[in-house]
Design a protein around this motif. Structure first.
Motif, PDB file in Angstrom:
ATOM      1  N   ILE A   1       0.737  -1.117   0.065  1.00  0.00           N
ATOM      2  CA  ILE A   1      -0.046  -0.046  -0.009  1.00  0.00           C
ATOM      3  C   ILE A   1       0.964   1.205   0.096  1.00  0.00           C
ATOM      4  O   ILE A   1       0.589   2.267  -0.812  1.00  0.00           O
ATOM      5  CB  ILE A   1      -1.090   0.052   1.192  1.00  0.00           C
ATOM      6  CG1 ILE A   1      -2.356  -1.096   1.065  1.00  0.00           C
ATOM      7  CG2 ILE A   1      -1.523   1.367   1.423  1.00  0.00           C
ATOM      8  CD1 ILE A   1      -2.846  -1.301   2.170  1.00  0.00           C
ATOM      9  N   ILE A   2       1.877   1.373   1.042  1.00  0.00           N
ATOM     10  CA  ILE A   2       2.703   2.438   0.980  1.00  0.00           C
ATOM     11  C   ILE A   2       3.470   2.826  -0.260  1.00  0.00           C
ATOM     12  O   ILE A   2       3.595   3.789  -0.881  1.00  0.00           O
ATOM     13  CB  ILE A   2       3.727   2.383   1.952  1.00  0.00           C
ATOM     14  CG1 ILE A   2       2.816   2.675   3.517  1.00  0.00           C
ATOM     15  CG2 ILE A   2       4.740   3.303   2.094  1.00  0.00           C
ATOM     16  CD1 ILE A   2       3.500   2.315   4.772  1.00  0.00           C
ATOM     17  N   LEU A   3       3.970   1.830  -1.093  1.00  0.00           N
ATOM     18  CA  LEU A   3       4.702   1.773  -2.273  1.00  0.00           C
ATOM     19  C   LEU A   3       4.023   2.324  -3.527  1.00  0.00           C
ATOM     20  O   LEU A   3       4.272   3.342  -4.249  1.00  0.00           O
ATOM     21  CB  LEU A   3       5.473   0.492  -2.599  1.00  0.00           C
ATOM     22  CG  LEU A   3       6.817  -0.124  -1.881  1.00  0.00           C
ATOM     23  CD1 LEU A   3       7.193  -1.231  -2.154  1.00  0.00           C
ATOM     24  CD2 LEU A   3       7.608   0.947  -1.833  1.00  0.00           C
ATOM     25  N   ASN A   4       2.841   1.767  -3.373  1.00  0.00           N
ATOM     26  CA  ASN A   4       1.720   2.166  -4.316  1.00  0.00           C
ATOM     27  C   ASN A   4       1.198   3.701  -4.252  1.00  0.00           C
ATOM     28  O   ASN A   4       1.011   4.295  -5.212  1.00  0.00           O
ATOM     29  CB  ASN A   4       0.517   1.155  -4.486  1.00  0.00           C
ATOM     30  CG  ASN A   4       0.937  -0.070  -5.191  1.00  0.00           C
ATOM     31  OD1 ASN A   4       1.969  -0.208  -6.107  1.00  0.00           O
ATOM     32  ND2 ASN A   4       0.300  -1.040  -4.838  1.00  0.00           N
TER      33      ASN A   4
ATOM     34  N   TYR B   1       1.326   6.589  -6.823  1.00  0.00           N
ATOM     35  CA  TYR B   1       0.135   7.362  -7.040  1.00  0.00           C
ATOM     36  C   TYR B   1       0.357   9.031  -6.771  1.00  0.00           C
ATOM     37  O   TYR B   1      -0.051   9.593  -7.843  1.00  0.00           O
ATOM     38  CB  TYR B   1      -0.948   6.811  -6.162  1.00  0.00           C
ATOM     39  CG  TYR B   1      -2.191   7.614  -6.402  1.00  0.00           C
ATOM     40  CD1 TYR B   1      -3.091   7.383  -7.657  1.00  0.00           C
ATOM     41  CD2 TYR B   1      -2.592   8.650  -5.358  1.00  0.00           C
ATOM     42  CE1 TYR B   1      -3.983   8.368  -7.682  1.00  0.00           C
ATOM     43  CE2 TYR B   1      -3.768   9.367  -5.830  1.00  0.00           C
ATOM     44  CZ  TYR B   1      -4.472   9.286  -6.741  1.00  0.00           C
ATOM     45  OH  TYR B   1      -5.735  10.097  -7.023  1.00  0.00           O
ATOM     46  N   THR B   2       0.949   9.197  -5.856  1.00  0.00           N
ATOM     47  CA  THR B   2       1.323  10.739  -5.618  1.00  0.00           C
ATOM     48  C   THR B   2       2.067  11.201  -6.456  1.00  0.00           C
ATOM     49  O   THR B   2       1.709  12.381  -7.146  1.00  0.00           O
ATOM     50  CB  THR B   2       1.715  10.785  -4.014  1.00  0.00           C
ATOM     51  OG1 THR B   2       0.788  10.241  -3.068  1.00  0.00           O
ATOM     52  CG2 THR B   2       2.094  12.259  -3.814  1.00  0.00           C
ATOM     53  N   ASP B   3       3.358  10.512  -7.029  1.00  0.00           N
ATOM     54  CA  ASP B   3       4.113  10.893  -8.051  1.00  0.00           C
ATOM     55  C   ASP B   3       3.187  11.444  -9.294  1.00  0.00           C
ATOM     56  O   ASP B   3       3.444  12.416 -10.046  1.00  0.00           O
ATOM     57  CB  ASP B   3       5.187  10.073  -8.470  1.00  0.00           C
ATOM     58  CG  ASP B   3       6.334  10.366  -7.110  1.00  0.00           C
ATOM     59  OD1 ASP B   3       6.022  11.262  -6.114  1.00  0.00           O
ATOM     60  OD2 ASP B   3       7.100   9.671  -7.080  1.00  0.00           O
ATOM     61  N   ASN B   4       2.616  10.460  -9.658  1.00  0.00           N
ATOM     62  CA  ASN B   4       1.634  10.341 -10.891  1.00  0.00           C
ATOM     63  C   ASN B   4       0.589  11.617 -10.965  1.00  0.00           C
ATOM     64  O   ASN B   4       0.608  12.129 -11.925  1.00  0.00           O
ATOM     65  CB  ASN B   4       0.951   8.918 -11.166  1.00  0.00           C
ATOM     66  CG  ASN B   4       0.408   8.948 -12.340  1.00  0.00           C
ATOM     67  OD1 ASN B   4       0.626   9.690 -13.546  1.00  0.00           O
ATOM     68  ND2 ASN B   4      -0.582   7.908 -12.794  1.00  0.00           N
TER      69      ASN B   4
END
Length: 194
Positions: free
Chosen positions: A30-33, A37-40
């Motif tokens: 979850i943390i890696l995704n 997601y935030t960068d995207n």
């Protein structure tokens, strides 16, 4: 009839360790995704912000708008400039009023002239990676332009595009249809604004 009851004392140590391990794996995923997601989302928001600023620039360029309150200057064209040159910055772009009518922002990149209305800094490690020439025929060329100036002047609603090479010299590109600003994130995600 006899009943046998087994006493239950809760989790065993092995069951507890397995439960914690499963929870740790789920949280890591979850943390890696979330970070991806935030960068995207940040890069997409940057592309949307540039598109919105181009639209605002077009509206100001074709409308009658005073450059600054009390200036009595209503005939300026408005534009944006993007630069990969050493005199510019690939982590910012400028919104300007073309006061001398040459269709180019002529001030410094520090935005300390009367032509510069606002310097927009690019955040979260994102940056302008390429300035590509979009042609009416053939493939886009991304290795020629190092600076792009997009301006709008009344009564023409079409963008006036001026491109400069790595030496800062004006490019005279035949079949010029537009310009594409390619944006990149620290994780090598790419978005573009044409």
């Amino acid at each position: 009839m006899s009943h046998y009851f087994k006493k239950s004392f809760g989790f065993t140590l092995i069951e507890l360790l397995i439960s914690i391990s499963i929870l740790a794996v789920i949280l890591t995923v979850i943390i890696l995704n979330q970070s991806s997601y935030t960068d995207n989302a940040a890069l997409t928001n940057l592309a949307d912000e540039i598109s919105s600023t181009i639209s605002q620039t077009q509206v100001y360029g074709i409308a009658v708008r005073e450059v600054s309150t009390g200036s009595s200057t209503f005939n300026a064209s408005y534009g944006l400039t993007f630069s990969l040159l050493s005199s510019g910055s690939n982590i910012a772009y400028l919104y300007f009023a073309d006061l001398d009518g040459n269709g180019i922002y002529t001030g410094s990149w520090s935005c300390d002239t009367s032509e510069c209305l606002r310097k927009i800094d690019i955040s979260r490690g994102n940056f302008i990676d390429k300035i590509c020439i979009v042609k009416t025929s053939g493939a886009d060329q991304c290795n020629l332009a190092a600076r792009a100036v997009i301006s709008f002047a009344r009564p023409n609603i079409e963008a006036q595009i001026k491109l400069f090479n790595n030496g800062g010299q004006l490019l005279n590109e035949p079949n010029l249809k537009g310009v594409r600003i390619e944006l990149k994130s620290p994780r090598d995600l790419i978005r573009s604004v044409t």
